[in-house]
Design a protein around this motif. Structure first.
Motif, short mmCIF file in Angstrom:
data_model
loop_
_atom_site.label_atom_id
_atom_site.label_comp_id
_atom_site.label_asym_id
_atom_site.label_seq_id
_atom_site.Cartn_x
_atom_site.Cartn_y
_atom_site.Cartn_z
N ASP A 65 47.36 49.24 37.74
CA ASP A 65 46.49 48.61 38.74
C ASP A 65 45.11 48.44 38.12
OD1 ASP A 65 45.10 47.73 40.94
OD2 ASP A 65 45.95 49.19 42.33
N ASN A 66 44.71 47.19 37.87
CA ASN A 66 43.47 46.89 37.16
C ASN A 66 42.59 45.98 38.02
OD1 ASN A 66 41.56 45.67 35.21
ND2 ASN A 66 42.77 46.81 33.72
N LEU A 67 41.39 46.46 38.33
CA LEU A 67 40.47 45.72 39.20
C LEU A 67 39.20 45.37 38.44
CD1 LEU A 67 39.81 44.70 42.10
CD2 LEU A 67 38.84 46.97 42.55
N ASN A 68 38.78 44.09 38.54
CA ASN A 68 37.54 43.63 37.93
C ASN A 68 36.69 42.97 39.01
OD1 ASN A 68 37.93 43.80 34.76
ND2 ASN A 68 39.86 43.11 35.64
N LYS A 69 35.54 43.56 39.32
CA LYS A 69 34.63 43.00 40.32
C LYS A 69 33.38 42.47 39.61
CE LYS A 69 36.03 45.87 44.24
NZ LYS A 69 35.56 46.82 45.30
N LYS B 197 34.86 34.86 39.92
CA LYS B 197 34.88 35.50 38.61
C LYS B 197 35.44 36.92 38.67
CE LYS B 197 30.93 32.78 37.03
NZ LYS B 197 29.53 32.80 36.53
N SER B 198 35.98 37.29 39.81
CA SER B 198 36.58 38.62 39.98
C SER B 198 38.09 38.52 39.87
CB SER B 198 36.18 39.21 41.33
OG SER B 198 34.77 39.36 41.43
N ASN B 199 38.74 39.67 39.71
CA ASN B 199 40.17 39.66 39.46
C ASN B 199 40.77 41.01 39.86
OD1 ASN B 199 42.70 38.69 38.13
ND2 ASN B 199 42.27 40.40 36.76
N HIS B 200 41.99 40.98 40.38
CA HIS B 200 42.76 42.18 40.70
C HIS B 200 44.18 41.95 40.21
CE1 HIS B 200 43.83 45.51 43.85
NE2 HIS B 200 44.12 45.84 42.60
N PHE B 201 44.57 42.70 39.18
CA PHE B 201 45.85 42.46 38.52
C PHE B 201 46.72 43.71 38.63
CE2 PHE B 201 48.40 42.49 34.50
CZ PHE B 201 49.17 41.36 34.76
N LYS B 202 47.96 43.53 39.09
CA LYS B 202 48.93 44.63 39.18
C LYS B 202 50.14 44.31 38.31
CE LYS B 202 47.79 46.62 43.68
NZ LYS B 202 48.34 47.10 44.98
N LYS C 297 51.31 40.53 39.02
CA LYS C 297 50.74 39.86 40.18
C LYS C 297 49.23 39.87 40.11
CE LYS C 297 50.98 39.73 45.24
NZ LYS C 297 51.54 40.38 46.47
N GLN C 298 48.65 38.68 40.16
CA GLN C 298 47.21 38.56 40.28
C GLN C 298 46.90 38.28 41.75
OE1 GLN C 298 45.32 35.35 38.21
NE2 GLN C 298 43.30 36.31 38.28
N LEU C 299 46.24 39.25 42.40
CA LEU C 299 45.95 39.11 43.82
C LEU C 299 44.86 38.07 44.02
CD1 LEU C 299 47.40 41.90 43.55
CD2 LEU C 299 46.07 42.61 45.55
N GLY C 300 45.06 37.19 44.95
CA GLY C 300 44.08 36.15 45.22
C GLY C 300 42.98 36.63 46.15
N ASN C 301 41.96 35.79 46.31
CA ASN C 301 40.88 36.05 47.28
C ASN C 301 40.44 34.71 47.84
OD1 ASN C 301 38.97 34.95 45.33
ND2 ASN C 301 39.04 36.94 44.28
N ASP C 302 39.28 34.68 48.52
CA ASP C 302 38.85 33.43 49.15
C ASP C 302 38.43 32.36 48.15
OD1 ASP C 302 36.56 34.58 48.23
OD2 ASP C 302 35.57 34.77 50.19
N LEU D 190 47.13 42.21 27.78
CA LEU D 190 47.34 40.89 27.19
C LEU D 190 47.96 39.92 28.19
CD1 LEU D 190 48.57 41.54 23.53
CD2 LEU D 190 46.27 40.94 24.33
N LEU D 191 48.61 40.45 29.24
CA LEU D 191 49.23 39.61 30.26
C LEU D 191 48.28 39.29 31.41
CD1 LEU D 191 52.64 41.49 30.39
CD2 LEU D 191 52.23 39.26 29.35
N ASN D 192 47.12 39.93 31.45
CA ASN D 192 46.15 39.75 32.53
C ASN D 192 45.34 38.47 32.29
OD1 ASN D 192 44.15 39.94 34.46
ND2 ASN D 192 43.63 42.06 34.01
#
Length: 740
Positions: free
Chosen positions: A389-393, A408-413, A448-453, A500-502
């Motif tokens: 679980d990798n979060l970039n804010k 420019k933010s990202n949440h990758f699982k 899975k890259q979680l989306g946002n608004d 590398l997959l993110n």
């Protein structure tokens, strides 16, 4: 009664010597062993000098204690001085010219790669290390991942009573660093307790200078960018490894291991840039900086058992692992842009908050069954589950106000499950030996890259199965086994590490970005190798390596911004000749020289550009070890690397010179050591780009490699003859290698 005890003990020692293999009997360094001393009625104390390198037909064993500089170094620096091992500027490890190496600690994988693996190895003081095993062609028993294997063994004495050793080292270059280690062991009847404790502090720098040039479609120069990057960082690490072995019966041993690794890093990165037009007239300048603070807490739990069904070699070993990695990152960045006369054109400030968590579960079992006439087969399975679980804010900063920017933010699982089974068979005759194995691995991946608004979410799934055969044939050319030929063939896989997959785009400086690629596929490599060994004197290997779906770090230039991301290209090959000579020209001198000559070729397409490139590479390692007196010893070595190719980068040749001297003290239980690294500060990277669309760059990179080190070691407790448990690899032997 006392006389009878002495006779029995002498007989045991004689039987142990007679049972040595021919390879062991011919160790060159053993021409000058120290004689056994202090024989009395109650114990036999044996003091002998370990040879640095022992060549075995399937692996090379390096005794770290024989390296004078090890006590003042961290594990990454010890690896860098290990014959056959090389490390590039990004911390990526190669063995005998082969990249994509799987690194194990006591048979357990670190489950890390790239810069995270480098940071972890830096946190382990060299004083904690016992041996390093270099395995070029792993059998089917090992995970199919990795082009080769390096197994780092920590010190475990396991003799009667309470024993241990301590080491403290300081290293001075532009900045200071220290590496301190304590190794403890307590053995009483059925119980054995051991611990490895290490503390590391490092202050270092890295200086990079870039000359970037841009062209129009006709090849005419249109602009240049001069970029200077400077990084200074402080890194503190604590590593603790606790273990217990309990001999429930004479045939069954249970073990528990707990590991904690904590680290904290603070860094200041700054850059200055100048933009010029085609006539080299200044158009604008820029500067910026990044203040970074990172911390990590890695925990590992292992339960293992070993059961021997009889005294003929039939045994079962199994273990279960749980690993939890937590990291927190916080980076504050700012950029300024100026006109040629100095007027401020623009200013921006932003911040990254980067927490990450990884849970890893593995289970493994291996069974060995001996057969008649020097034959046996092995079988086993392994299963692993990884959840990342990798979060970039990303925050825009305006004074004291911070506003999140979701674009420019990202949440990758990431979730991965690998299941594997293998079968391995061996048979030996008087001169001929064969081994054949087959490993099957099934991999299920969900990302899975979680989306946002502001960003639409995305997901991918991969499910694939691979067969990985291995074959090995050896033949003794003479009855004593002094000359041996070996022929081996293996197929391996290199899975992309999780980051590398993110697909997240990460900012480095005003002109440089990095990104992952969720469309990456695994890389495959096949190898056939012919080996020749003459005693411990000469070891040669000629191999042909073919790569498909090659994972390749590509660079794309858009306007004046370089974005680096991994891609699969068509393929490549490597023809490699390794030659190692180990001998003692005199009783006081032991040497190990290695020459590696390779031809590497790549063929593919990178964005709009064709990549078709071949390069000849030479590596030369020279290591000399001198016994000046019973209490004085020294070493002097050097390493030369000709030009090399890594991704779209061509590196010029470079060299370094290392050495050290040691004095034994306190009845040889202690030592004082002085060593130097990179005597002439010649280990500087000079790079240039390959196959960039309408652009090129030249780079010079240096760090704090020129150093002098001081260390003290002390060993306490009695060194008495005792049985040692053989520890097998446990279930953690792949997934760690792909955390970045």
């Amino acid at each position: 009664m006392k006389k009878t005890s002495i006779i029995l003990l002498s007989a045991l020692l004689s039987m142990q010597t007679m049972a040595q293999t021919p390879a062991t009997q011919n160790k060159p360094a053993e021409k000058v062993p120290e004689k056994a001393k202090d024989i009395n009625l109650n114990e036999v104390v044996i003091q002998s000098k370990k040879p640095l390198i022992v060549q075995e037909i399937d692996k090379t064993v390096v005794n770290v204690e024989a390296m004078i500089s090890a006590a003042a170094s961290n594990t990454l620096e010890v690896l860098e001085k290990t014959p056959g091992v090389s490390i590039n500027s990004n911390g990526e490890i190669s063995l005998n010219g082969r990249s994509g190496v799987l690194v194990l600690i006591d048979g357990k994988n670190t489950y890390m790669s790239g810069q995270d693996l480098a940071a972890y190895l830096k946190s382990l003081p060299g004083g904690n290390l016992d041996k390093i095993e270099l395995i070029d062609n792993p059998s089917a028993k090992y995970d199919a991942s990795g082009n080769a294997i390096i197994n780092i063994k920590l010190k475990k004495n396991r003799i009667g009573g309470f024993t241990g050793n301590i080491s403290a080292g300081v290293s001075l270059g532009r900045y200071a660093r220290n590496n301190d280690a304590v190794n403890l062991n307590y053995n009483y009847k059925k119980l054995n307790l051991f611990a490895n404790l290490g503390y590391n502090y490092e202050r270092n720098y890295r200086k990079d200078h870039f000359d970037r040039r841009f062209f129009d479609e006709g090849g005419r120069l249109i602009s240049t960018v001069d970029l200077q990057n400077n990084l200074v960082y402080n890194d503190r690490s604590l590593n603790a490894n606790f273990g217990m072995d309990y001999s429930a019966t004479s045939k069954t041993v249970y073990g528990l291991i707990f590991n904690v690794n904590k680290g904290e890093r603070n860094g200041m990165f700054d850059y200055e840039s100048s933009d010029f037009n085609a006539n080299h007239q200044l158009e604008r300048t820029g500067k910026g900086d990044t203040k970074a603070k990172d911390s990590r807490t890695n925990l590992g739990f292992n339960f293992n058992l070993q059961h021997k069904f009889d005294n003929k070699g039939k045994e079962l070993s199994a273990d279960i692992n749980y690993l939890n990695y937590q990291s927190k990152g916080n980076q504050a960045l700012q950029n300024f842009t100026y006109a040629p006369e100095g007027a401020l054109l623009g200013h921006e400030k932003f911040r990254y908050v980067i927490p990450a968590g990884i849970d890893i579960y593995t289970a493994k079992a291996d069974y060995v069954h001996p057969l008649k006439n020097k034959a046996r087969f092995e079988a086993g399975f392994k299963s692993s589950i990884v959840d990342n679980d990798n979060l970039n804010k990303f925050y825009n900063v305006n004074g004291a106000e911070q506003t999140i920017d979701n674009s420019k933010s990202n949440h990758f699982k990431y979730h991965e499950n690998i299941n594997a089974v293998y079968l391995n068979g061996q048979k030996s005759w008087k001169r001929l030996g064969v081994q054949f194995g087959l490993r099957t691995e099934n991999t299920l991946v969900r990302g899975k890259q979680l989306g946002n608004d502001a960003v639409q979410g995305s997901a991918f799934t991969k499910n694939y199965t691979g067969l990985f055969p291995s074959a090995y044939i050896s033949y003794k050319l003479d009855s004593l086994g002094n000359n041996t030929l070996g022929l081996m063939a293996v197929r391996r896989i290199s899975r992309p590490n999780y980051q590398l997959l993110n697909p997240f785009l990460f900012y480095r400086d005003q002109y440089s970005y990095t990104s992952g690629n969720p469309l990456l596929n695994p890389q495959y490599q096949s190898r056939i190798e012919l080996k020749y060994q003459h005693k411990q004197f000469l070891n040669m290997g000629l191999s042909y390596n073919k790569f498909s779906n090659l994972i390749f770090q590509t660079t794309e230039a858009v306007n004046d911004i370089f974005t680096t991301r991994p891609k699969n290209i068509a393929g490549g090959f490597m023809l490699l000749l390794n030659t190692t000579v180990s001998t003692s020209p005199a009783e006081w001198w032991y040497l190990n020289y290695t020459a590696r000559l390779s031809k590497i070729g790549m063929n593919g397409r990178v964005y709009t550009e064709n990549l078709h490139f071949n390069v000849n590479i030479l590596r030369l390692e020279v290591n000399n070890y001198f016994t000046i007196s019973p209490t004085w010893s020294a070493e002097l070595g050097g390493y030369y690397a000709s030009r090399d190719m890594n991704g779209q980068t061509l590196t010029k040749g470079m060299y370094r010179v290392n050495g050290g001297i040691q004095k034994k003290i306190l009845k040889r239980k202690g030592s004082m050591r002085v060593a130097f690294d990179d005597l002439f500060h010649s280990w500087i990277y000079n790079n240039q780009s390959l196959s960039l669309k309408q652009s090129e760059y030249f780079q010079t990179s240096e760090s704090d490699t020129q150093r002098i080190s001081f260390a003290m070691t002390y060993r306490f407790g009695k060194d008495t003859f005792a049985r040692k448990r053989r520890h097998n690899n446990n279930a953690s032997d792949e997934e760690k290698g792909r955390i970045d």
